[in-house]
Design an enzyme around this catalytic site. Structure first.
Site, short mmCIF file in Angstrom:
data_model
loop_
_atom_site.label_atom_id
_atom_site.label_comp_id
_atom_site.label_asym_id
_atom_site.label_seq_id
_atom_site.Cartn_x
_atom_site.Cartn_y
_atom_site.Cartn_z
N LYS A 1 -3.14 8.31 2.84
CA LYS A 1 -4.27 8.08 3.89
C LYS A 1 -4.09 8.67 5.29
CE LYS A 1 -7.31 6.13 0.54
NZ LYS A 1 -7.98 6.94 -0.17
N TYR B 1 0.93 -1.13 -0.02
CA TYR B 1 -0.02 -0.18 -0.02
C TYR B 1 0.78 1.37 0.08
CZ TYR B 1 -4.56 2.44 0.59
OH TYR B 1 -5.64 3.17 0.33
#
Ligand code: 0WD
Length: 254
Positions: A162, A155
């Site tokens: 995020k 990720y």
């Protein structure tokens, strides 16, 4: 019909698998009226039937959030259509492929800047530009993922984006609370969408989540859609600055 009389705009529908589509559908089913946006001409044609189905009545507009003039144009159009609006869905993220697999320390400044610009700064810019047409009882929703809190394989750059997005949600919530504007995020479990396809070994993420989540399932865009609709409705009028997990409980596991 908890969204009856509510008007809004949904950014981030790429197709019918998009999380934003799930949220828009749930809002429509509860009586909301909305406009939706598309990234570029490639998506315009694909989105026309979806806009129809969502009852947008022709309100399908371009908005590439990396182009400030398109956000300004969107405000002008929405003002003509609706006057004031009551909700915004920001379901947008992008990172160059090099940031979504391989060694983390190899990420270039260029890739970092692009990911932060599209996935984080765009929320601030959209809220600021649309603020003059936001009603005094409005709700803004963005989408996050657990990779912004804990390490998730591959990720990488999006995890950093995020984390920044979740804090942006909280600082915006504080700043805009005095104007009656709520800002929340849903942290969704992994769902197979176009954006997800860019993440290295995403199918492993799905399997891992399903095996380890308390509910032993992966969430659907309908489940995220219903929770999103709640966040945009007056049912959540006491909630702001919240990162609400819709992940079959995965985040509680040690
Ligand atoms: O597992 C997942 N799919 C999860 C997604 C779990 C948790 C959170 N999320 C987040 C994503 O990070 C994103 O913020 O949900 C949001 C929506 O993602 P999605 O529904 O998974 O993905 P998708 O259907 O691809 O929609 C995202 C869209 C883009 O699609 P593509 O595939 O073309 O990148 O974001 C839009 C675009 O339509 N987008 C932009 N819109 C305006 N301006 C831009 C841009 N510059 N860049 C991307």
């Amino acid at each position: 019909m908890v969204m009856k009389g509510k008007k809004g705009v949904v950014l981030g529908i790429a197709n019918k698998k998009s999380i934003a589509y799930g949220i828009a559908k749930a809002c429509q089913e509860q009586g909301a009226e909305m406009a939706i946006t598309y990234l570029n001409e490639r998506f315009e044609q694909k989105l026309a039937p979806i806009a129809n189905e969502l009852g947008c009545n022709g309100k399908l507009y371009p908005c590439d959030v990396s182009k400030p003039e398109e956000i300004v144009a969107l405000r002008e159009t929405l003002e003509k259509d609706f006057g004031k609006i009551d909700f915004i869905v920001h379901s947008i993220a992008f990172a160059p492929k090099e940031g979504l697999s391989g060694r983390f320390y190899d990420i270039s400044k260029e890739a970092f800047d692009i990911a932060m610009d599209i996935s984080v700064y765009s929320l601030i810019e959209i809220v600021r530009e649309l603020k003059p047409i936001l009603s005094e009882n409005s709700s803004v929703l963005t989408l996050s993922y657990y990779g912004g809190v804990k390490y998730i394989p591959n990720y990488n750059l999006m995890g950093v984006a995020k984390a920044a997005l979740e804090m942006t949600t909280k600082y915006l919530a504080e700043d805009l609370g005095k104007d009656g504007i709520r800002v929340n995020a849903i942290s969704a479990g992994p769902i197979k969408t176009l954006a997800a396809a860019g993440i290295g070994d995403f199918s492993f993420m799905l399997k891992w989540n399903q095996a380890h989540a308390p509910l032993k399932q992966n969430v659907t865009i309908e489940q995220v859609g219903n929770s999103g609709m709640y966040m945009l409705s007056d049912l959540s009028s006491g909630v702001t600055g919240e990162i609400h997990y819709v992940d079959a409980g995965f985040n509680i596991m040690g």
